[in-house]
Enzyme design. Structure first.
Site, mmCIF file in Angstrom:
data_model
loop_
_atom_site.group_PDB
_atom_site.id
_atom_site.type_symbol
_atom_site.label_atom_id
_atom_site.label_comp_id
_atom_site.label_asym_id
_atom_site.label_seq_id
_atom_site.Cartn_x
_atom_site.Cartn_y
_atom_site.Cartn_z
ATOM 1 N N HIS A 12 0.821 -1.223 0.000
ATOM 2 C CA HIS A 12 0.000 0.000 0.000
ATOM 3 C C HIS A 12 0.856 1.275 0.000
ATOM 4 O O HIS A 12 0.398 2.318 0.470
ATOM 5 C CB HIS A 12 -0.967 -0.021 1.191
ATOM 6 N N HIS A 194 10.136 -3.582 4.333
ATOM 7 C CA HIS A 194 10.559 -2.179 4.324
ATOM 8 C C HIS A 194 10.836 -1.673 5.726
ATOM 9 O O HIS A 194 10.241 -2.129 6.696
ATOM 10 C CB HIS A 194 9.577 -1.261 3.592
ATOM 11 N N GLU A 241 3.821 -5.232 8.879
ATOM 12 C CA GLU A 241 2.511 -5.082 8.214
ATOM 13 C C GLU A 241 2.061 -6.394 7.554
ATOM 14 O O GLU A 241 0.872 -6.608 7.333
ATOM 15 C CB GLU A 241 2.577 -3.983 7.139
#
Ligand code: DHB
Ligand code: FE
Length: 318
Positions: A12, A194, A241
């Site tokens: 996202h 990330h 996430e």
């Protein structure tokens, strides 16, 4: 009966939203990213879900350090795009499905998952970017109603991967006990590897990401045993996430058909991962009849619980 037909995993990255909003999709850097979603948009247009359940995380837009629900289910009729510092994104207001959302809340909470019910909420890039990647850039309306499920992955402790997977199973049971015939697609969003700040900023671990996508497709139970520390160590602080993808996976059959996968590095600071998994379409038979019986029994329990709730509510007003 409503049915979850497929699961979609998608990163996202907010810069993807900015590239869309500022007309940069044809620039070579961004074309590489968007080209990976062309087939997916076609798949989505053909699948035509009646409802999408989008599992995502809020990035201190609707919530803040003052209030951190672990799992927050959006039961409102609409969810406007949040102002994340440079005005709300120019995307349509997300329309909800309050009736199915309330049904899921009731079913899942009675199944002992303590969701937070949210009747007013703005949604940030965590939800709107995957919507664009799969539904394109509609002007006025998204093609189907959306039930947002916001998961805390911002403040320690987030839920475990196993808890997420089991919640996915409870969501599936809830959907399958909803009487209306609705075709539902569930999204798991965020990741992949990330890290945005600190000495390891910019960390990307393609090997680990690809193994995660393989596991999602073929052996999700193995993924449910990954501890938080491994996500953080291998996939970076924000790589956590990825636990949200396990809610999507838990809501699908044990064995699924992987119909599409895409992986590219980087977009902004992040490895972009994407997968589409379809439930196998079972022929009518013993399994289906047994599932229908189980669904009817669950519906009966829900109706009984609703009566009890009503009795308690009317006592309170006397
Ligand atoms: C980035 C990625 C995210 O998932 C996010 O929520 C914020 C920033 C990034 O790559 O910059
Ligand atoms: Fe994020």
């Amino acid at each position: 009966m409503a049915k979850i037909v497929a699961g979609v995993g998608s990163s996202h990255v907010p810069a993807i939203g900015a590239a869309l909003d500022n007309g940069k999709t044809e620039e070579p850097y961004w074309k590489r990213v968007f080209s990976g979603f062309e087939k997916s948009k076609k798949w989505m247009a053909e699948t035509k879900p009646d409802v999408a359940i989008v599992v995502y995380n809020d990035h201190a837009s609707a919530f803040s350090v003052e209030m951190i629900p672990t799992f927050a289910l959006g039961c409102a009729a609409e969810f406007p795009p949040a102002d994340e510092g440079w005005g709300p994104r120019p995307v349509p207001v997300v329309e909800g499905h309050p009736a199915l959302a309330a049904h899921i809340a009731q079913s899942v909470i009675l199944d002992e998952f303590d969701l937070t019910i949210v009747n007013k909420m703005e949604v940030d890039h965590g939800l709107t970017v995957p919507m664009n990647l799969l539904f394109g850039q509609p002007k006025d309306h998204w093609p189907c109603p959306v039930i947002p499920l916001a998961v805390n992955v911002v403040m320690y402790p987030p839920p475990t991967g196993h808890r997420c997977y089991m919640l996915g199973k409870a969501i599936r049971k809830a959907v399958e006990s909803y009487p209306e015939d609705l075709k539902v697609v569930i999204f798991g969003t965020g990741g992949l590897s990330h890290q945005i700040s600190g000495p390891r900023a910019g960390l990307i671990n393609s090997k680990w990401d690809k193994a995660f996508l393989d596991g999602l497709s073929k052996d999700p139970k193995k993924l449910t045993r990954i501890p938080h520390i491994e996500y953080m160590r291998e996939a970076g602080a924000e790589g956590i996430e990825m636990v949200m993808w396990l809610i999507m996976r838990g809501a699908l059959d044990d064995k699924v058909d992987e119909v599409y996968r895409f992986y590219t590095v980087p977009a902004s600071n992040t490895a972009v991962g994407h997968i589409i998994l379809e439930n196998k379409h079972k022929a009518a038979g013993k399994g289906k009849r047994a599932a229908a019986r189980k669904g009817a029994a669950h519906k009966g329990r829900l109706a009984a619980a609703a009566k009890t709730t009503h009795r308690i509510a009317s006592k309170g007003t006397r």
